[in-house]
Motif scaffolding. Structure first.
Motif, PDB file in Angstrom:
ATOM      1  N   VAL A  61       0.854  -1.187   0.000  1.00  0.00           N
ATOM      2  CA  VAL A  61       0.000   0.000   0.000  1.00  0.00           C
ATOM      3  C   VAL A  61       0.890   1.238   0.000  1.00  0.00           C
ATOM      4  O   VAL A  61       1.563   1.518   1.000  1.00  0.00           O
ATOM      5  N   HIS A  62       0.906   1.948  -1.111  1.00  0.00           N
ATOM      6  CA  HIS A  62       1.622   3.229  -1.133  1.00  0.00           C
ATOM      7  C   HIS A  62       0.764   4.299  -0.459  1.00  0.00           C
ATOM      8  O   HIS A  62       1.233   5.007   0.431  1.00  0.00           O
ATOM      9  N   GLU A  63      -0.480   4.409  -0.882  1.00  0.00           N
ATOM     10  CA  GLU A  63      -1.435   5.319  -0.246  1.00  0.00           C
ATOM     11  C   GLU A  63      -2.791   4.636  -0.222  1.00  0.00           C
ATOM     12  O   GLU A  63      -3.205   4.024  -1.209  1.00  0.00           O
ATOM     13  N   GLY A  64      -3.491   4.721   0.923  1.00  0.00           N
ATOM     14  CA  GLY A  64      -4.836   4.176   0.957  1.00  0.00           C
ATOM     15  C   GLY A  64      -5.113   3.361   2.204  1.00  0.00           C
ATOM     16  O   GLY A  64      -4.365   3.394   3.183  1.00  0.00           O
ATOM     17  N   LEU A  65      -6.203   2.599   2.135  1.00  0.00           N
ATOM     18  CA  LEU A  65      -6.619   1.767   3.261  1.00  0.00           C
ATOM     19  C   LEU A  65      -7.346   0.545   2.708  1.00  0.00           C
ATOM     20  O   LEU A  65      -8.317   0.689   1.959  1.00  0.00           O
ATOM     21  N   LEU A  66      -6.862  -0.647   3.074  1.00  0.00           N
ATOM     22  CA  LEU A  66      -7.451  -1.903   2.606  1.00  0.00           C
ATOM     23  C   LEU A  66      -7.982  -2.703   3.785  1.00  0.00           C
ATOM     24  O   LEU A  66      -7.541  -2.522   4.914  1.00  0.00           O
ATOM     25  N   LYS A  67      -8.922  -3.591   3.494  1.00  0.00           N
ATOM     26  CA  LYS A  67      -9.440  -4.515   4.500  1.00  0.00           C
ATOM     27  C   LYS A  67      -9.292  -5.948   4.001  1.00  0.00           C
ATOM     28  O   LYS A  67      -9.720  -6.267   2.896  1.00  0.00           O
ATOM     29  N   VAL A 105     -10.338  -5.628   0.023  1.00  0.00           N
ATOM     30  CA  VAL A 105     -11.149  -4.552  -0.530  1.00  0.00           C
ATOM     31  C   VAL A 105     -10.512  -3.214  -0.186  1.00  0.00           C
ATOM     32  O   VAL A 105      -9.997  -3.030   0.928  1.00  0.00           O
ATOM     33  N   ALA A 106     -10.521  -2.289  -1.133  1.00  0.00           N
ATOM     34  CA  ALA A 106     -10.055  -0.926  -0.862  1.00  0.00           C
ATOM     35  C   ALA A 106     -11.188  -0.157  -0.191  1.00  0.00           C
ATOM     36  O   ALA A 106     -12.273  -0.032  -0.761  1.00  0.00           O
ATOM     37  N   LEU A 107     -10.961   0.338   1.014  1.00  0.00           N
ATOM     38  CA  LEU A 107     -11.976   1.112   1.716  1.00  0.00           C
ATOM     39  C   LEU A 107     -12.017   2.567   1.254  1.00  0.00           C
ATOM     40  O   LEU A 107     -12.975   3.284   1.532  1.00  0.00           O
ATOM     41  N   ARG A 108     -10.980   2.985   0.553  1.00  0.00           N
ATOM     42  CA  ARG A 108     -10.937   4.328  -0.036  1.00  0.00           C
ATOM     43  C   ARG A 108     -10.076   4.248  -1.288  1.00  0.00           C
ATOM     44  O   ARG A 108      -9.429   3.234  -1.546  1.00  0.00           O
ATOM     45  N   ASP A 109     -10.058   5.305  -2.080  1.00  0.00           N
ATOM     46  CA  ASP A 109      -9.181   5.338  -3.250  1.00  0.00           C
ATOM     47  C   ASP A 109      -7.747   5.079  -2.804  1.00  0.00           C
ATOM     48  O   ASP A 109      -7.252   5.731  -1.879  1.00  0.00           O
ATOM     49  N   SER A 110      -7.093   4.133  -3.448  1.00  0.00           N
ATOM     50  CA  SER A 110      -5.766   3.696  -3.000  1.00  0.00           C
ATOM     51  C   SER A 110      -4.838   3.508  -4.187  1.00  0.00           C
ATOM     52  O   SER A 110      -5.280   3.245  -5.314  1.00  0.00           O
ATOM     53  N   GLU A 111      -3.549   3.650  -3.925  1.00  0.00           N
ATOM     54  CA  GLU A 111      -2.532   3.323  -4.919  1.00  0.00           C
ATOM     55  C   GLU A 111      -1.643   2.231  -4.349  1.00  0.00           C
ATOM     56  O   GLU A 111      -1.086   2.372  -3.264  1.00  0.00           O
ATOM     57  N   LEU A 112      -1.519   1.141  -5.106  1.00  0.00           N
ATOM     58  CA  LEU A 112      -0.838  -0.055  -4.634  1.00  0.00           C
ATOM     59  C   LEU A 112       0.381  -0.366  -5.477  1.00  0.00           C
ATOM     60  O   LEU A 112       0.454  -0.021  -6.656  1.00  0.00           O
ATOM     61  N   LEU A 113       1.332  -1.035  -4.854  1.00  0.00           N
ATOM     62  CA  LEU A 113       2.526  -1.529  -5.526  1.00  0.00           C
ATOM     63  C   LEU A 113       2.414  -3.039  -5.700  1.00  0.00           C
ATOM     64  O   LEU A 113       1.954  -3.738  -4.798  1.00  0.00           O
ATOM     65  N   TYR A 114       2.851  -3.531  -6.850  1.00  0.00           N
ATOM     66  CA  TYR A 114       2.780  -4.963  -7.146  1.00  0.00           C
ATOM     67  C   TYR A 114       4.165  -5.490  -7.509  1.00  0.00           C
ATOM     68  O   TYR A 114       4.793  -5.007  -8.456  1.00  0.00           O
ATOM     69  N   ILE A 183      -9.213   8.654   8.798  1.00  0.00           N
ATOM     70  CA  ILE A 183     -10.113   7.507   8.716  1.00  0.00           C
ATOM     71  C   ILE A 183     -11.508   7.939   9.156  1.00  0.00           C
ATOM     72  O   ILE A 183     -11.660   8.731  10.086  1.00  0.00           O
ATOM     73  N   SER A 184     -12.516   7.439   8.464  1.00  0.00           N
ATOM     74  CA  SER A 184     -13.895   7.781   8.803  1.00  0.00           C
ATOM     75  C   SER A 184     -14.457   6.766   9.786  1.00  0.00           C
ATOM     76  O   SER A 184     -13.923   5.667   9.956  1.00  0.00           O
ATOM     77  N   GLN A 185     -15.565   7.125  10.416  1.00  0.00           N
ATOM     78  CA  GLN A 185     -16.220   6.192  11.326  1.00  0.00           C
ATOM     79  C   GLN A 185     -16.739   4.974  10.573  1.00  0.00           C
ATOM     80  O   GLN A 185     -16.755   3.866  11.117  1.00  0.00           O
ATOM     81  N   GLU A 186     -17.155   5.168   9.338  1.00  0.00           N
ATOM     82  CA  GLU A 186     -17.595   4.033   8.526  1.00  0.00           C
ATOM     83  C   GLU A 186     -16.438   3.069   8.278  1.00  0.00           C
ATOM     84  O   GLU A 186     -16.610   1.844   8.339  1.00  0.00           O
ATOM     85  N   GLU A 187     -15.248   3.607   8.010  1.00  0.00           N
ATOM     86  CA  GLU A 187     -14.075   2.758   7.796  1.00  0.00           C
ATOM     87  C   GLU A 187     -13.694   2.020   9.071  1.00  0.00           C
ATOM     88  O   GLU A 187     -13.312   0.848   9.023  1.00  0.00           O
ATOM     89  N   VAL A 188     -13.798   2.700  10.212  1.00  0.00           N
ATOM     90  CA  VAL A 188     -13.533   2.029  11.494  1.00  0.00           C
ATOM     91  C   VAL A 188     -14.494   0.866  11.683  1.00  0.00           C
ATOM     92  O   VAL A 188     -14.108  -0.233  12.099  1.00  0.00           O
ATOM     93  N   GLY A 189     -15.764   1.088  11.356  1.00  0.00           N
ATOM     94  CA  GLY A 189     -16.744   0.015  11.454  1.00  0.00           C
ATOM     95  C   GLY A 189     -16.435  -1.138  10.533  1.00  0.00           C
ATOM     96  O   GLY A 189     -16.521  -2.313  10.920  1.00  0.00           O
ATOM     97  N   ASN A 190     -16.041  -0.832   9.301  1.00  0.00           N
ATOM     98  CA  ASN A 190     -15.689  -1.882   8.339  1.00  0.00           C
ATOM     99  C   ASN A 190     -14.532  -2.739   8.835  1.00  0.00           C
ATOM    100  O   ASN A 190     -14.531  -3.965   8.679  1.00  0.00           O
ATOM    101  N   LEU A 191     -13.532  -2.091   9.417  1.00  0.00           N
ATOM    102  CA  LEU A 191     -12.348  -2.815   9.872  1.00  0.00           C
ATOM    103  C   LEU A 191     -12.620  -3.649  11.117  1.00  0.00           C
ATOM    104  O   LEU A 191     -12.039  -4.720  11.289  1.00  0.00           O
ATOM    105  N   ILE A 219      -8.608  10.508  13.260  1.00  0.00           N
ATOM    106  CA  ILE A 219      -8.448  10.102  14.649  1.00  0.00           C
ATOM    107  C   ILE A 219      -6.991  10.304  15.031  1.00  0.00           C
ATOM    108  O   ILE A 219      -6.094   9.888  14.291  1.00  0.00           O
ATOM    109  N   THR A 220      -6.754  10.942  16.161  1.00  0.00           N
ATOM    110  CA  THR A 220      -5.396  11.106  16.675  1.00  0.00           C
ATOM    111  C   THR A 220      -5.225  10.188  17.878  1.00  0.00           C
ATOM    112  O   THR A 220      -6.008  10.247  18.829  1.00  0.00           O
ATOM    113  N   ILE A 221      -4.222   9.338  17.821  1.00  0.00           N
ATOM    114  CA  ILE A 221      -3.963   8.400  18.905  1.00  0.00           C
ATOM    115  C   ILE A 221      -3.173   9.101  19.997  1.00  0.00           C
ATOM    116  O   ILE A 221      -2.091   9.649  19.762  1.00  0.00           O
TER     117      ILE A 221
END
Length: 232
Positions: A61-67, A105-114, A183-191, A219-221
């Motif tokens: 994952v270069h940029e993005g969020l996957l599940k 699945v990509a939870l948001r627009d993502s750029e991946l390396l292969y 990250i959105s609350q929807e993405e937190v729920g998905n994960l 979200i800030t940890i």
């Protein structure tokens, strides 16, 4: 009308410069990897790969969020883990030459390396440092999945959300994340396998406990160890 994914153009060389394992390669090894890898943009909501697919590439994952998830025989979706900036997936399946055991699945627009399988196996044969990275990666992944089994069976929803968020901040599995996560609350729920509403309730509980700060779309940890140890 085709959706346009707006992600800043970056060269393979620049992408690899941010990866933990690439920094240990020799110039010749890095040159071969750069020549044989490619990137791909995936729209949010789209599948990166399906359970049962042949595993032909190591994916980063270069940029993005996957599940990573799977569907049980009863039709329930089981979420395994999230993959964010700097994370890589599929190393175990490549070693065993078996079909993929999960959906991604990509939870948001993502750029991946292969990285092609042949390149991956060549690095295994030619780089001790790459092997050391993979041993650590596999060990961290095993520890993560053991903890996932524990919190899925034993913990309440608030604690599951806490552990899910904490897992995203593993320095080996997702090294590109800072303490502030877009990250959105929807993405937190998905994960975490929770509804958006239930994830929102859990985030409020965790914020009141002083473990994190919730802002619009981020979200800030504040206390990572506290998230890892949180119990309702």
């Amino acid at each position: 009308m085709q959706r346009i994914i707006m992600i800043k153009e970056t060269s393979i060389q620049d992408m690899l410069a941010k990866t933990m394992w690439a920094r240990s390669l020799t110039d010749a090894q890095l040159a071969r990897v750069e020549a044989e890898m490619f990137s791909r943009k995936i729209a949010g909501g789209a599948f990166v790969c399906h359970k049962g697919d042949p595993v032909t590439h190591w994916i980063g994952v270069h940029e993005g969020l996957l599940k990573m998830s799977s569907v049980s025989p009863e039709g329930k979706t089981v979420s395994f883990a999230g993959m964010a900036n700097g994370g890589w997936l599929g190393e175990g399946s490549l070693l065993k030459s078996e079909p993929r055991k999960y959906d991604v699945v990509a939870l948001r627009d993502s750029e991946l390396l292969y990285m092609p399988k042949a390149t991956y196996l060549w690095l295994l044969d030619n780089s001790i440092q790459f092997n050391r990275f993979l041993v650590t990666q596999l060990n961290e992944r095993l520890a993560l999945f053991i903890s996932l089994v524990e919190y899925d069976r034993m913990l309440e929803p608030d604690a599951r959300v806490a552990r899910c968020l904490a897992a995203l901040f593993n320095p080996y599995l997702n090294p590109g994340i800072g303490r502030e996560l877009q990250i959105s609350q929807e993405e937190v729920g998905n994960l975490s396998g929770a509804s958006r509403q239930r994830a929102n309730q859990a985030l409020q509980v965790l914020e009141k406990a002083g473990l994190l700060k919730v802002d619009y779309g981020s979200i800030t940890i504040l206390d990572l160890d506290g998230l890892r140890q949180f119990h309702s």
